[in-house]
Design an enzyme around this catalytic site. Sequence first.
Site, PDB file in Angstrom:
ATOM      1  N   ASP A 421      38.060  36.536  48.320  1.00  0.00           N
ATOM      2  CA  ASP A 421      39.167  37.405  47.912  1.00  0.00           C
ATOM      3  C   ASP A 421      40.037  37.709  49.137  1.00  0.00           C
ATOM      4  O   ASP A 421      39.539  37.733  50.267  1.00  0.00           O
ATOM      5  CB  ASP A 421      38.575  38.700  47.324  1.00  0.00           C
ATOM      6  CG  ASP A 421      39.543  39.417  46.405  1.00  0.00           C
ATOM      7  OD1 ASP A 421      40.677  38.932  46.231  1.00  0.00           O
ATOM      8  OD2 ASP A 421      39.153  40.471  45.845  1.00  0.00           O
ATOM      9  N   ASP A 516      45.896  39.255  41.037  1.00  0.00           N
ATOM     10  CA  ASP A 516      45.979  40.560  40.386  1.00  0.00           C
ATOM     11  C   ASP A 516      47.184  40.636  39.445  1.00  0.00           C
ATOM     12  O   ASP A 516      48.301  40.922  39.859  1.00  0.00           O
ATOM     13  CB  ASP A 516      46.067  41.670  41.443  1.00  0.00           C
ATOM     14  CG  ASP A 516      44.795  41.736  42.280  1.00  0.00           C
ATOM     15  OD1 ASP A 516      43.807  41.067  41.916  1.00  0.00           O
ATOM     16  OD2 ASP A 516      44.798  42.450  43.296  1.00  0.00           O
TER      17      ASP A 516
END
Length: 751
Positions: A421, A516
């Site tokens: 991430d 996201d």
Amino acid sequence: MMPRIPRYLALFASLPLGTLAQSNPLYTDAEYFQPNSTGIRVNNGFERVFIQPFGPHGVRVRVSLNRDPAGTELSTLIDPPLEGPGGNAGLAHDINVPIGGNATLRNGNILAEVFKNHLYFYRFDEANDTKTLLTSEYFDTKSLHSRYYARNFMSSSFRAEYSFTTTPEEQFFGLGQQSCCNDHTVNKKGQVIDLINFNSHIPMPVYMSNKGYLQMFNMASQGRLELGAHRVRFVAEEAMVVDYWITAAAPGNYDDLQRQFTAVTGRQPTPPEFLLGYQQSKLRYYDQRQVEALAQRFHDEQVRVSLIVIDFLAWKYQGDWSFNNLAFPNPEEMARKVKELTGAELMVSLWPSVEDLSENYITLQQRGLLATTRDGTGIHDSFQGVYTRLIDATNPEAREFVWKRLNDSYFSKGIHSFWIDQADGGSLGEAYVNNDQDLLKSIPYHRPFTEYFAGTQEATGKMYPWFHEQTIDEGYRNLTGSTQNQTHQTTCDYMSLTRSSYIGGQRFCSYLWSGDTESRFDVIHQQVTSGVSVAASGISAWTLDIGGFSGLNPETPEGQHLFVRWFGMGVFLPFTRVHGTRSCSIPRTAPYHRPNECPNEPWSYGEENFEIIKKYIDLRYELIPYVKALFEELQKTGRSIMRPLYYDFSLSDPVVAAGTSSNEPQIVHQYMFGPRLLVAPIGEANVTEATVYLPQLGEAHADLGSWKFWWTDEDFGEGGGNVTVDAPLDQIPVFYLGDKEDIFSGSIWSE
Ligand SMILES: *[C@@H]1O[C@H](CO)[C@@H](O)[C@H](O)[C@H]1NC(C)=O
Ligand SMILES: *[C@@H]1O[C@H](CO)[C@@H](O)[C@H](O)[C@H]1NC(C)=O
Ligand SMILES: *[C@@H]1O[C@H](CO)[C@@H](O)[C@H](O)[C@H]1NC(C)=O
Ligand SMILES: *[C@@H]1O[C@H](CO)[C@@H](O)[C@H](O)[C@H]1NC(C)=O
Ligand SMILES: *[C@@H]1O[C@H](CO)[C@@H](O)[C@H](O)[C@H]1NC(C)=O
Ligand SMILES: *[C@@H]1O[C@H](CO)[C@@H](O)[C@H](O)[C@H]1NC(C)=O
Ligand SMILES: *[C@@H]1O[C@H](CO)[C@@H](O)[C@H](O)[C@H]1NC(C)=O
Ligand SMILES: *[C@@H]1O[C@H](CO)[C@@H](O)[C@H](O)[C@H]1NC(C)=O
């Protein structure tokens, strides 16, 4: 042995497939025009231009200033390529062209010509001995030179601006994954694309043209692509060499372009079967007790699950690459219990950021394994109120260091899957620095002057995430003692999930998700265009956050409704993964950072919806043989899994061709999932029926019959018009071709 070419493909195989590598079935049995030159070298004053045959129907161009390319510059090309000629050729050339001279070389169906100092690329047609111009260097009587440079006196690198011709109606597809969430296009013509990575924005300088070619820049530079009416301009902020590759196929044959492109940039190894099942994730399960309770619940509810994910902040300090043992005292026991209760594997998150208090900081600093900055502070970003530095994944020693930590903390304890991430590069991967500091997002600071082992962020940063994928990929292979080597790996035991990637990232045991996203209906549709565009850039191992990442409240009817609609789409993606930070009325009381208690499990969305979600999960498991077959085909030939409609129908259906060109919402919001399923996700609230455009089936589909509605088997004929079907929450509009039993048994072609 020559595998049977499915009839479905055979129609498109109008160009000779060639007789290149005897070992490669794709090139046996037919003729292939072997390159008639090893390369052309143009000496144009201080500029050196090398033009060489590389890969199937491909040409590679490299340009350097004052000296020849070193050959050690970052590259995503696999040399020797998996198929086709030109491997291990270095800077070989048998033609020297002086300033103003001319020369032509041919490799398969592509011709590269130098004429009056400009480069032209043609498709050569054997049948009638003619050539068709694909693109050429752009010039006009009064224009910037088509190869234009600016030099910074502090270093020998340079900025490059390269211009190529295009026509107003030409269409460009691919270009990586466009920024969330307003880009609803598959045809990117007319856009200006910033070549810089951040959360959900993974532009890649590679595009397929409807004129029948694919062009890609084999450069890790940040910069810009301008896809204008008459001119395409590629800008590299900093380069040591300009390096690009172009390949040709018959117009409309996107599968051949993908096959040729992945022959030089790598093919996706097939995923382990468990990853094709249901993946459960949220922000965040924050301690061991919670993870074990979750597994118990899956077991008790008898809901199948294949992967359970532990998100960020499970560490004590950033850069520990280990659990905070107060929250996760016994990872081995946890992994064992989860496996026992559900059969699922665990995945843990890792971030690239390292803070001073991390147990690894001093060692990494002493050994020079942290990225630095030009101003010497080495600070790239801040998160949770502390300044952080980035691990220098471009340095092989740093990759080895990180992997050793991951092995010690997780892999050796039964946690085999990793989630890369925030490793988008330069900073912590947002469009701003000062991550997590909401009010500071709009201050227009320049990004930090990040410097790596491989070079600066400007020159090499686009590949920073790619090196993180490599860390884990290499680690897996080192540990499992796999005999397969980097470029020819065909299967994965485990995979990493990554937020970013780059051209050629498909060679790794890694899959990408779209970052996201916002929890809105229109984003469901937007995600279709993201997914098919990244597939058209060579990366099919892709997924998203079912439900969207932020803004969904599972306590509200709207939130529940959105989640279920999104779930329907998730069943028909390469990977089926639920994730998000949910909002709700449950207070955050646990003594950890971001202990979000809001639920995001199949049973969290109301009782009626739980039944629907269970039905969808069961369907996903039933489809695994089909999905597996799609991945096997992808591995062998680079054939995309999520397919924009123009792949299969631009030749047989003028409505698809026109709708693609103009990015007509209905046409670009539907996709093929493999050769047999048409998926039309619902991207609106409160609808009860859906109007779907069924593309006109062509001769290529003759063996596959007609369109049938997935849920009722109702036959809708051969397409070419709209149909309206019932679309209750438990029936995402999906149509299939051929026999449904074939689909369940994993037969993707008609026999
Ligand atoms: C290419 O160059 C050759 C000699 O180098 C010259 O004879 C010929 O006219 C040139 N061709 C064209 C089309 O300019
Ligand atoms: C290669 O073949 C092309 C097409 O036939 C021709 O135009 C070109 O002159 C040839 N080049 C060389 C070096 O033989
Ligand atoms: C040559 O054949 C191709 C199809 O194979 C066609 O597209 C092209 O127009 C033809 N060119 C000429 C000059 O006939
Ligand atoms: C894998 O093994 C090779 C050979 O020992 C080593 O050079 C490399 O650093 C290792 N990679 C990782 C990520 O540990
Ligand atoms: C991984 O961990 C195992 C178990 O602790 C150990 O035997 C092995 O040497 C480790 N490998 C690496 C590359 O760190
Ligand atoms: C990798 O494997 C391929 C296929 O077996 C082989 O041709 C190639 O030489 C290998 N490369 C290395 C670096 O071992
Ligand atoms: C959907 O229906 C609900 C309940 O009738 C209503 O509150 C909501 O506003 C509707 N949403 C839209 C986008 O029409
Ligand atoms: C299909 O329906 C859409 C609206 O849902 C409309 O825009 C389009 O023109 C229709 N196409 C055809 C071929 O009727």
